[in-house]
Design an enzyme around this catalytic site. Sequence first.
Site, PDB file in Angstrom:
ATOM      1  N   GLU A 227    -108.425  59.001 -74.800  1.00 28.18           N
ATOM      2  CA  GLU A 227    -109.135  58.144 -73.843  1.00 28.18           C
ATOM      3  C   GLU A 227    -109.084  58.790 -72.462  1.00 28.18           C
ATOM      4  O   GLU A 227    -110.118  59.004 -71.839  1.00 28.18           O
ATOM      5  CB  GLU A 227    -108.513  56.741 -73.831  1.00 28.18           C
ATOM      6  CG  GLU A 227    -109.267  55.777 -72.932  1.00 28.18           C
ATOM      7  CD  GLU A 227    -108.794  54.324 -73.029  1.00 28.18           C
ATOM      8  OE1 GLU A 227    -108.294  53.927 -74.086  1.00 28.18           O
ATOM      9  OE2 GLU A 227    -108.949  53.593 -72.029  1.00 28.18           O
ATOM     10  N   ARG A 305    -102.311  44.665 -70.475  1.00 29.21           N
ATOM     11  CA  ARG A 305    -102.495  44.118 -71.824  1.00 29.21           C
ATOM     12  C   ARG A 305    -101.177  43.583 -72.381  1.00 29.21           C
ATOM     13  O   ARG A 305    -101.153  42.605 -73.114  1.00 29.21           O
ATOM     14  CB  ARG A 305    -103.130  45.153 -72.750  1.00 29.21           C
ATOM     15  CG  ARG A 305    -103.686  44.567 -74.032  1.00 29.21           C
ATOM     16  CD  ARG A 305    -104.590  45.531 -74.784  1.00 29.21           C
ATOM     17  NE  ARG A 305    -105.959  45.506 -74.314  1.00 29.21           N
ATOM     18  CZ  ARG A 305    -106.885  44.621 -74.708  1.00 29.21           C
ATOM     19  NH1 ARG A 305    -106.594  43.703 -75.605  1.00 29.21           N
ATOM     20  NH2 ARG A 305    -108.095  44.651 -74.208  1.00 29.21           N
ATOM     21  N   GLU A 714    -108.330  47.849 -83.277  1.00 31.93           N
ATOM     22  CA  GLU A 714    -106.908  47.802 -82.953  1.00 31.93           C
ATOM     23  C   GLU A 714    -106.117  46.641 -83.566  1.00 31.93           C
ATOM     24  O   GLU A 714    -104.969  46.823 -83.956  1.00 31.93           O
ATOM     25  CB  GLU A 714    -106.727  47.726 -81.429  1.00 31.93           C
ATOM     26  CG  GLU A 714    -107.262  48.914 -80.680  1.00 31.93           C
ATOM     27  CD  GLU A 714    -107.229  48.659 -79.187  1.00 31.93           C
ATOM     28  OE1 GLU A 714    -108.129  47.966 -78.681  1.00 31.93           O
ATOM     29  OE2 GLU A 714    -106.299  49.137 -78.531  1.00 31.93           O
TER      30      GLU A 714
HETATM   31  N1  MTE Z   1    -110.018  54.656 -86.642  1.00 26.93           N
HETATM   32  C1  MTE Z   1    -110.071  55.977 -86.902  1.00 26.93           C
HETATM   33  N2  MTE Z   1    -110.353  56.371 -88.147  1.00 26.93           N
HETATM   34  N3  MTE Z   1    -109.821  56.906 -85.931  1.00 26.93           N
HETATM   35  C2  MTE Z   1    -109.497  56.531 -84.645  1.00 26.93           C
HETATM   36  O1  MTE Z   1    -109.284  57.379 -83.778  1.00 26.93           O
HETATM   37  N4  MTE Z   1    -109.091  54.654 -83.082  1.00 26.93           N
HETATM   38  C3  MTE Z   1    -108.689  53.260 -82.984  1.00 26.93           C
HETATM   39  C4  MTE Z   1    -109.614  52.380 -83.816  1.00 26.93           C
HETATM   40  N5  MTE Z   1    -109.721  52.893 -85.146  1.00 26.93           N
HETATM   41  C5  MTE Z   1    -109.430  55.131 -84.350  1.00 26.93           C
HETATM   42  C6  MTE Z   1    -109.730  54.226 -85.397  1.00 26.93           C
HETATM   43  C7  MTE Z   1    -108.695  52.772 -81.625  1.00 26.93           C
HETATM   44  S1  MTE Z   1    -107.341  53.014 -80.665  1.00 26.93           S
HETATM   45  C8  MTE Z   1    -109.746  52.069 -81.116  1.00 26.93           C
HETATM   46  S2  MTE Z   1    -109.711  51.420 -79.565  1.00 26.93           S
HETATM   47  C9  MTE Z   1    -110.964  51.853 -81.910  1.00 26.93           C
HETATM   48  O2  MTE Z   1    -110.889  52.408 -83.207  1.00 26.93           O
HETATM   49  C10 MTE Z   1    -112.125  52.478 -81.138  1.00 26.93           C
HETATM   50  O3  MTE Z   1    -113.326  52.354 -81.804  1.00 26.93           O
HETATM   51  P1  MTE Z   1    -114.196  51.002 -81.821  1.00 26.93           P
HETATM   52  O4  MTE Z   1    -114.080  50.390 -80.486  1.00 26.93           O
HETATM   53  O5  MTE Z   1    -115.542  51.486 -82.138  1.00 26.93           O
HETATM   54  O6  MTE Z   1    -113.590  50.153 -82.881  1.00 26.93           O
HETATM   55  N1  LUZ Z   2    -108.376  50.823 -72.521  1.00 28.52           N
HETATM   56  C1  LUZ Z   2    -108.587  50.379 -71.285  1.00 28.52           C
HETATM   57  C2  LUZ Z   2    -108.032  49.998 -73.516  1.00 28.52           C
HETATM   58  O1  LUZ Z   2    -108.868  51.176 -70.400  1.00 28.52           O
HETATM   59  N2  LUZ Z   2    -108.514  49.058 -71.039  1.00 28.52           N
HETATM   60  C3  LUZ Z   2    -108.181  48.155 -71.976  1.00 28.52           C
HETATM   61  O2  LUZ Z   2    -108.112  46.965 -71.712  1.00 28.52           O
HETATM   62  C4  LUZ Z   2    -107.913  48.637 -73.276  1.00 28.52           C
HETATM   63  N3  LUZ Z   2    -107.533  47.820 -74.241  1.00 28.52           N
HETATM   64  C5  LUZ Z   2    -107.266  48.300 -75.438  1.00 28.52           C
HETATM   65  C6  LUZ Z   2    -107.386  49.645 -75.666  1.00 28.52           C
HETATM   66  N4  LUZ Z   2    -107.774  50.489 -74.710  1.00 28.52           N
HETATM   67 MO1  MOS Z   3    -107.993  52.532 -78.330  1.00 29.97          MO
HETATM   68  S1  MOS Z   3    -106.030  52.521 -77.693  1.00 29.97           S
HETATM   69  O1  MOS Z   3    -108.498  51.480 -77.109  1.00 29.97           O
HETATM   70  O2  MOS Z   3    -108.528  54.029 -77.824  1.00 29.97           O
END
Ligand code: MTE
Ligand code: LUZ
Ligand code: MOS
Length: 757
Positions: A227, A305, A714
């Site tokens: 991120e 969070r 998540e």
């Molecule tokens: N699933 C896979 N296969 N790979 C990933 O890197 N990241 C997770 C989740 N599932 C991830 C995953 C995280 S931390 C988040 S925030 C979400 O996917 C991000 O994607 P989305 O917002 O489209 O669900």
């Molecule tokens: N990232 C962020 C996050 O910048 N703000 C958020 O509130 C958050 N929450 C979940 C995962 N990534």
């Molecule tokens: Mo997920 S920790 O919001 O990339």
Amino acid sequence: MKWNPDSVLNVLGQTSYIDDVAEPRDILQAVIVPSPSAHGRLLRIDTQAAGQKYPGAHFLTAADIPGENQIGNNLPDETLLVDGEWHFCGEPIALVLAPTRSEARRAAALVKLETEELEPVTDPRVAAERGLFILPPRTMRAGAVEKAYARCAHVIEGRVDSGGQEHLYLETQGAIAWPSESGGVRIVSSTQWPTGVQKASARILGVPMNRVEVETTRIGGGFGGKEDQATAWGCLAALGARVTGRPVKIYLNRHEDITYTGKRHPYSSDFKIGLDGEGRILAFEADYYQNSGGVCDLSPAVLARTLFHAVSAYYVPNVRVTGYMCRTNLVPFTAFRGFGAPQGIFVVEAALAKAAEKSGMPVLELQRRNLLKAGDTFHYGMPVEECRTDQSVSRVLENCKWEKLRKEIDSFNRQNRSKKRGAAMLPLCFGISFTKLLMNQTGALVHVYNDGSVTVSTGGVEMGQGLGRKIAIIAAKSLGIPVEWIRVESTRTVTVANTFPTAASSGTDLNGMAAQLACAEIRKRLIAVAAGCHSEAKAGSAAPGLVDYNICDGEVTRSGKPIGLSWNELVARAHSERVDLSAHAFYSTPGLFYDDKLENGSPFAYHVYGAAVVTATADVLRGTFTIDEAYIVHDAGDPIDLLVDMGQTEGGFVQGLGWAVLEDLRFDDEGRLQANTLSTYKVPDIHFVPGMNVEFLTNVPNPKAVLNSKAIGEPPLMYAIAGYFAVLDALKAARPDVEGFYDLPMTPEKALSFLTR
Ligand code: MTE
Ligand code: LUZ
Ligand code: MOS
């Protein structure tokens, strides 16, 4: 098509990552000279010997940065290359470029550093004592805790610790940059946030953002670790390319990635909980000492969070929770699936477990008695809506046949001395939206080509979570054509601009909605063409009868009947009538507001609910254990792709189990990561995965998100906290005399120390 095409490519090893991009002949490979310790000051860099031995190598230091040596997004406390003080072990001091990676590595090893060692701090409580904070503490309150304790039958205090976690995405961090004729660069980056890489690179190079293009096709997993933490590598490649005028690639090997990059924040916390005689929680207080690491990174957002999830799925009328962002000399701790919520939820669950121990009431009863319900208010002032805690908990207890299970466990434990079984339940409530209001926005660009095929671009990054698949389904539904006709394009800063990371589980919520809006616009134009009145429609006066037209399965219908006009013919006709077949759309989540001073508002679009029961068997002579079964009942709304959502639920849970009972992210007192290879850092494997019984609630459409779906990335990770308590429950069957301890992960080593206390 039944399968997500992206998953098929992944499984077959056919997806193309940074290291699969064909390398131009003149490319330079980059490695860094890392800081040699956790805290120190750089006095001088000597590259002479290295340069003599490797004349083809380039050595770049802070002095070579044409723009500003700063990549901190939330606070300007993060240099790209060390200039003076360094703050953690593995911080980039210099960039070494050479025609091959091994040559670059050998040249880097010869770079001499003249340094001064400074004392490292690794423990967040020590940092707090010394006043080493990233930002001032943050407190959320509801009611009045002090008054409430007077009415409590039980007031319990305790300490809770939780460890960090390495993301272990399959694809390590990396980027390739090409110098461009504009004086800028084109970067291919493994990032969750292309705009973040663009903006920071522009700052480093001292050029406007329009000279930096960033493209991300897909990434081999991010889990939050890309991120903000991908930005430095993109910038280093950009710097190398700009200074040398040649393409530059940087690609960390596993050891480097584990050592240099940020991970989940370890926390150490104190709690105080007060319950009345019936087991109702009247008051909850907590102080969270977040180990923020050496630089700010995303620590303030992660802490927010934690505070928002401090009382998890429970209603507590009187709350006071304070978070401290403690600056230590460890890697910059960062986003990781759950983003501070798992750490907070573990604290309140530990508080309930300890309250159960002290009051003699079963923990499940305490949990059920205090579940949130509709009509309650969260401690940050948001009303509780569409609450599914009770429903999920009842259902999961039914699915695992809790009463019978408990009896079986008790009789097993009576009959066995060396093995004990345990079980635990966990309710879930997770808020969806970036807690930073401004981040809840994105765009989409849809082109219908004149042969009828369609591409959709958005600000979202595919990282294995199935975003591309979901966007394709959304676009197909809104255009009325088969999903196979849609192609979802790579994420590029020139296509959709000013985006935020694909994170906070809101990738589909935001980008799917933007894609849907863009498709709806094109569909409206096409329907006008089908009805033979596109010019009138353009003028704004909808022709009578327009509403009778529709596009279904690639055919135009009128009043539900095909009129003999296919999608392809319609598109060709529109093109010949000079109708715009492209549309951009923008989406920002409506209804969000928050007052930072009052710590009050509605920061989330909605919440995700669910519940899990996990069972475990421990060998109480050795401290080893297995996680046996997991029962999960989850609120996924109307899933856009059921298989993808199932995969996210199981995968998230297993990743959480790693954090809860297995992964031991150990640093020594000098701030060096000891568990820095896959042989010393144990993650779940297939044999570790318990029996998975996942059920989604049915008939629970979510009007707040695209196609009534719910964010899923998540939330399921947090069910794994039940795994910790299931093991603890088993251990307690052997040692009911020992007080529970709350120090996650529950590794076999810690289990043994509990048993031998
Ligand atoms: N699933 C896979 N296969 N790979 C990933 O890197 N990241 C997770 C989740 N599932 C991830 C995953 C995280 S931390 C988040 S925030 C979400 O996917 C991000 O994607 P989305 O917002 O489209 O669900
Ligand atoms: N990232 C962020 C996050 O910048 N703000 C958020 O509130 C958050 N929450 C979940 C995962 N990534
Ligand atoms: Mo997920 S920790 O919001 O990339």
